[in-house]
Design a protein around this motif. Sequence first.
Motif: not given
Length: 68
Positions: A51-57, A64
């Motif tokens: 997900s975008r959130a996991d990618w950012e993490t 992304y």
Amino acid sequence: MSRRSWRLAPAFARDGSALYAASQHVPLTRYHIAPDALVAEVCHRAGGSLSRADWETYIPEVAYRKVC
């Protein structure tokens, strides 16, 4: 064999279709690489793209993109 004497010499084929590896006591070995098949396998094992959130993490330094 001591840890220092072990050396691995990897090299990619120019067309990216194989990885070659050899060491002092192991003959040159060719490993066929199929990038599309590898991506499909990783996506299958991971259950899809990040997900975008996991990618950012996990990899915020890379823009992304949906991989799977």
